[in-house]
Scaffold this active site. Structure first.
Site, PDB file in Angstrom:
ATOM      1  N   HIS A  44       0.838  -1.206   0.000  1.00  0.00           N
ATOM      2  CA  HIS A  44       0.000   0.000   0.000  1.00  0.00           C
ATOM      3  C   HIS A  44       0.873   1.257   0.000  1.00  0.00           C
ATOM      4  O   HIS A  44       2.079   1.205   0.287  1.00  0.00           O
ATOM      5  CB  HIS A  44      -0.925  -0.018   1.216  1.00  0.00           C
ATOM      6  N   GLU A  46       1.121   3.820   2.016  1.00  0.00           N
ATOM      7  CA  GLU A  46       1.784   4.212   3.274  1.00  0.00           C
ATOM      8  C   GLU A  46       3.084   3.416   3.452  1.00  0.00           C
ATOM      9  O   GLU A  46       4.088   3.947   3.925  1.00  0.00           O
ATOM     10  CB  GLU A  46       0.875   3.934   4.485  1.00  0.00           C
ATOM     11  N   CYS A  71      -5.489   0.948   6.224  1.00  0.00           N
ATOM     12  CA  CYS A  71      -6.238  -0.283   6.512  1.00  0.00           C
ATOM     13  C   CYS A  71      -5.853  -0.838   7.880  1.00  0.00           C
ATOM     14  O   CYS A  71      -4.762  -0.574   8.393  1.00  0.00           O
ATOM     15  CB  CYS A  71      -5.994  -1.320   5.422  1.00  0.00           C
ATOM     16  N   CYS A  80      -1.733  -1.326   7.417  1.00  0.00           N
ATOM     17  CA  CYS A  80      -0.921  -0.099   7.396  1.00  0.00           C
ATOM     18  C   CYS A  80      -1.011   0.645   8.721  1.00  0.00           C
ATOM     19  O   CYS A  80      -0.059   1.318   9.127  1.00  0.00           O
ATOM     20  CB  CYS A  80      -1.381   0.812   6.276  1.00  0.00           C
ATOM     21  N   SER A 167     -17.524   0.771 -44.589  1.00  0.00           N
ATOM     22  CA  SER A 167     -16.690   0.801 -43.382  1.00  0.00           C
ATOM     23  C   SER A 167     -17.543   1.162 -42.164  1.00  0.00           C
ATOM     24  O   SER A 167     -18.433   2.006 -42.239  1.00  0.00           O
ATOM     25  CB  SER A 167     -15.594   1.853 -43.555  1.00  0.00           C
ATOM     26  N   ARG A 183     -10.922   0.859 -21.482  1.00  0.00           N
ATOM     27  CA  ARG A 183     -11.036  -0.597 -21.264  1.00  0.00           C
ATOM     28  C   ARG A 183     -10.056  -1.046 -20.182  1.00  0.00           C
ATOM     29  O   ARG A 183     -10.409  -1.830 -19.304  1.00  0.00           O
ATOM     30  CB  ARG A 183     -10.725  -1.360 -22.559  1.00  0.00           C
ATOM     31  N   THR A 195     -24.493  -6.254 -31.589  1.00  0.00           N
ATOM     32  CA  THR A 195     -23.115  -5.772 -31.731  1.00  0.00           C
ATOM     33  C   THR A 195     -22.149  -6.953 -31.794  1.00  0.00           C
ATOM     34  O   THR A 195     -21.251  -6.991 -32.638  1.00  0.00           O
ATOM     35  CB  THR A 195     -22.758  -4.842 -30.550  1.00  0.00           C
ATOM     36  N   ASP A 199     -20.532  -7.012 -35.436  1.00  0.00           N
ATOM     37  CA  ASP A 199     -19.194  -6.391 -35.449  1.00  0.00           C
ATOM     38  C   ASP A 199     -18.080  -7.398 -35.170  1.00  0.00           C
ATOM     39  O   ASP A 199     -16.921  -7.116 -35.428  1.00  0.00           O
ATOM     40  CB  ASP A 199     -19.106  -5.261 -34.412  1.00  0.00           C
ATOM     41  N   ARG A 206      -5.882  -3.497 -26.630  1.00  0.00           N
ATOM     42  CA  ARG A 206      -4.734  -3.701 -27.544  1.00  0.00           C
ATOM     43  C   ARG A 206      -3.944  -2.425 -27.787  1.00  0.00           C
ATOM     44  O   ARG A 206      -2.753  -2.469 -28.011  1.00  0.00           O
ATOM     45  CB  ARG A 206      -5.234  -4.225 -28.904  1.00  0.00           C
TER      46      ARG A 206
HETATM   47  N1  LIG Z   1     -20.425   3.483 -32.610  1.00  0.00           N
HETATM   48  C1  LIG Z   1     -20.305   2.793 -31.507  1.00  0.00           C
HETATM   49  O1  LIG Z   1     -19.723   3.243 -30.530  1.00  0.00           O
HETATM   50  C2  LIG Z   1     -20.925   1.429 -31.460  1.00  0.00           C
HETATM   51  C3  LIG Z   1     -20.647   0.562 -30.402  1.00  0.00           C
HETATM   52  C4  LIG Z   1     -21.255  -0.675 -30.373  1.00  0.00           C
HETATM   53  C5  LIG Z   1     -22.128  -1.017 -31.386  1.00  0.00           C
HETATM   54  N2  LIG Z   1     -22.358  -0.169 -32.408  1.00  0.00           N
HETATM   55  C6  LIG Z   1     -23.303  -0.499 -33.486  1.00  0.00           C
HETATM   56  O2  LIG Z   1     -24.581  -0.656 -32.912  1.00  0.00           O
HETATM   57  C7  LIG Z   1     -25.341  -1.521 -33.747  1.00  0.00           C
HETATM   58  C8  LIG Z   1     -26.075  -2.520 -32.882  1.00  0.00           C
HETATM   59  O3  LIG Z   1     -26.912  -1.815 -31.992  1.00  0.00           O
HETATM   60  P1  LIG Z   1     -28.357  -2.370 -31.695  1.00  0.00           P
HETATM   61  O4  LIG Z   1     -29.045  -1.353 -30.865  1.00  0.00           O
HETATM   62  O5  LIG Z   1     -29.001  -2.784 -32.966  1.00  0.00           O
HETATM   63  O6  LIG Z   1     -28.071  -3.713 -30.882  1.00  0.00           O
HETATM   64  P2  LIG Z   1     -27.332  -4.058 -29.489  1.00  0.00           P
HETATM   65  O7  LIG Z   1     -27.676  -3.061 -28.454  1.00  0.00           O
HETATM   66  O8  LIG Z   1     -25.926  -4.377 -29.745  1.00  0.00           O
HETATM   67  O9  LIG Z   1     -28.030  -5.439 -29.163  1.00  0.00           O
HETATM   68  C9  LIG Z   1     -29.413  -5.458 -28.978  1.00  0.00           C
HETATM   69  C10 LIG Z   1     -29.851  -6.891 -28.841  1.00  0.00           C
HETATM   70  O10 LIG Z   1     -29.273  -7.431 -27.642  1.00  0.00           O
HETATM   71  C11 LIG Z   1     -30.241  -8.271 -27.026  1.00  0.00           C
HETATM   72  N3  LIG Z   1     -30.662  -7.592 -25.805  1.00  0.00           N
HETATM   73  C12 LIG Z   1     -30.445  -6.336 -25.437  1.00  0.00           C
HETATM   74  N4  LIG Z   1     -31.004  -6.062 -24.254  1.00  0.00           N
HETATM   75  C13 LIG Z   1     -31.635  -7.158 -23.884  1.00  0.00           C
HETATM   76  C14 LIG Z   1     -32.427  -7.514 -22.765  1.00  0.00           C
HETATM   77  N5  LIG Z   1     -32.646  -6.647 -21.760  1.00  0.00           N
HETATM   78  N6  LIG Z   1     -32.926  -8.728 -22.703  1.00  0.00           N
HETATM   79  C15 LIG Z   1     -32.705  -9.602 -23.699  1.00  0.00           C
HETATM   80  N7  LIG Z   1     -31.953  -9.342 -24.789  1.00  0.00           N
HETATM   81  C16 LIG Z   1     -31.431  -8.143 -24.858  1.00  0.00           C
HETATM   82  C17 LIG Z   1     -31.397  -8.374 -27.984  1.00  0.00           C
HETATM   83  O11 LIG Z   1     -31.077  -9.408 -28.899  1.00  0.00           O
HETATM   84  P3  LIG Z   1     -32.224 -10.325 -29.556  1.00  0.00           P
HETATM   85  O12 LIG Z   1     -33.303  -9.399 -29.947  1.00  0.00           O
HETATM   86  O13 LIG Z   1     -31.556 -11.006 -30.697  1.00  0.00           O
HETATM   87  O14 LIG Z   1     -32.617 -11.284 -28.472  1.00  0.00           O
HETATM   88  C18 LIG Z   1     -31.325  -7.033 -28.682  1.00  0.00           C
HETATM   89  O15 LIG Z   1     -31.984  -7.008 -29.921  1.00  0.00           O
HETATM   90  C19 LIG Z   1     -24.380  -2.177 -34.681  1.00  0.00           C
HETATM   91  O16 LIG Z   1     -24.553  -1.619 -35.967  1.00  0.00           O
HETATM   92  C20 LIG Z   1     -23.030  -1.822 -34.139  1.00  0.00           C
HETATM   93  O17 LIG Z   1     -22.078  -1.661 -35.179  1.00  0.00           O
HETATM   94  C21 LIG Z   1     -21.795   1.038 -32.464  1.00  0.00           C
END
Ligand SMILES: NC(=O)c1ccc[n+]([C@@H]2O[C@H](COP(=O)([O-])OP(=O)(O)OC[C@H]3O[C@@H](n4cnc5c(N)ncnc54)[C@H](OP(=O)(O)O)[C@@H]3O)[C@@H](O)[C@H]2O)c1
Length: 335
Positions: A44, A46, A71, A80, A167, A183, A195, A199, A206
């Site tokens: 810690h 200290e 602590c 400590c 993209s 992260r 997602t 994705d 990384r």
């Molecule tokens: N720009 C950024 O920072 C960023 C970051 C992350 C993602 N994205 C983009 O966001 C898009 C996806 O977003 P999205 O809103 O369509 O989907 P999402 O939030 O990634 O996923 C939603 C899905 O997760 C499941 N889910 C979520 N909450 C739930 C709950 N409480 N209970 C049960 N299942 C649940 C369901 O799947 P089911 O309906 O299949 O059961 C729901 O349809 C993608 O195009 C990705 O590229 C962008």
């Protein structure tokens, strides 16, 4: 105490779920020793500060400053408070009482019972702000929830569902380094099913120094292909969904009536002090609507897409913003 806090901040991102702590020892208005808690499991602050003093005889006439209560229990290292008493340091100045139930005032009581003059509450707001994840974990019994997403200048975070060729990159590589830093500072990172499927993210650290967070993925219908990166061995993965064979993951049976709270509670029991929620829009909006978030960071990029998955709606004013190359980073607090 300001020096303690800046020393403490040096330990980021190596100590979580432990708090960031710095300590300074002053003899006749001169700093004769200082140290900080460098990494989880290491001595810690200290201990480091006391060890750094060259003439240990001066300690019995010195003041020890530390931003968190010393602590009083045997954890990964000896208490400590005992070390301070052993060196007969007559005065201790503290920013915050430790909310951890094993300490919670017992360290201060031990020092006072030994006749040490203890002052608390010095720069306490600044101390709480620095260790906000640690305080949230122990006081709210859940991780600090940090939402993060990048959006185009016209408000989209993802491409339209049928667009598989364009993209998906919204922000720059400079911003990617910043988000990998987030992260590294988080014990876990959460994404939704869409997602994860679309994705195919690795969700590892990384582009920054630090540990990989636990990857937490909603997959209530076991839809994510076993070949997806989330199941590689680079980091641990926790699937919120039914158990399935043949994938590298642990599972949490979903409590569908109380999904977010039950996931947060599970992470609390694992000692995760910060959860980074990286999307997509549906998942982020659920945390916002349930008011189950502490901080949000949005990255506003310059690209324009005209169509796609709309960014979550957050009815708040940004409390802070800064530029990262051509991107604008906006920070929000939920209080
Ligand atoms: N720009 C950024 O920072 C960023 C970051 C992350 C993602 N994205 C983009 O966001 C898009 C996806 O977003 P999205 O809103 O369509 O989907 P999402 O939030 O990634 O996923 C939603 C899905 O997760 C499941 N889910 C979520 N909450 C739930 C709950 N409480 N209970 C049960 N299942 C649940 C369901 O799947 P089911 O309906 O299949 O059961 C729901 O349809 C993608 O195009 C990705 O590229 C962008």
């Amino acid at each position: 105490m300001k020096r303690c806090l800046s020393l403490a901040a040096k330990s980021k991102p190596h100590v979580h779920p432990n708090p960031m702590v710095g300590s300074v020892i002053v003899y006749e208005d001169r700093i004769i020793g200082e140290g900080f808690h460098t990494a989880y499991g290491q001595p810690h602050a200290e201990v480091e500060a006391i060890r750094s003093v060259q003439d240990a005889n001066l300690l019995k006439n010195s003041i020890l400053y530390v931003n968190l209560e010393p602590c009083s229990h045997v954890g990964k290292t000896p208490p400590c408070a005992d070390l301070i008493i052993k060196h007969r340091i007559p005065r201790v100045v503290i920013a915050n009482t430790d909310p951890h139930e094993k300490v919670a005032g017992k360290g201060i009581a031990k020092l006072m019972n030994a006749g040490i003059d203890v002052t608390t509450g010095v720069l306490s707001q600044e101390g709480r702000a620095l260790n906000r994840a640690f305080f949230t974990l122990h006081e709210k019994k859940r991780p600090y929830v940090l939402l993060k997403w990048a959006e185009t200048s016209d408000g989209f975070i993802g491409r339209p569902k049928d667009d598989t060729t364009s993209s998906r990159q919204i922000s720059t590589s400079l911003t990617a380094r910043y988000t990998h830093q987030l992260r590294a500072e988080s014990g876990a990172i959460l994404v939704g099913t869409t997602t994860a499927i679309r994705d195919n993210p690795g969700l590892t650290t990384r582009h920054a120094e630090g540990r990989n967070p636990i990857r937490v993925v909603l997959d209530l219908k076991s839809q994510i292909p076993a070949s997806h990166q989330l199941f590689n061995t680079e980091a641990d993965t926790l699937i919120i969904g039914p158990k399935r064979e043949g994938v590298n993951a642990s599972f949490l049976e979903p409590d569908t009536d109380n999904l977010l709270q039950s996931v947060l509670h599970h992470l609390y029991t694992k000692g995760v002090s910060q959860l980074l929620v990286e999307g997509g829009a549906k998942v982020l909006q659920q945390f916002i609507d349930a008011s189950l978030w502490d901080e949000a960071i949005t990255i506003k990029a310059q690209v324009k897409w005209n169509a796609g998955v709309e960014a979550p709606k957050l009815a708040k004013q940004a409390m802070n913003s800064f530029s990262l190359g051509s991107d604008q980073v906006l920070m929000y607090r939920n209080s």
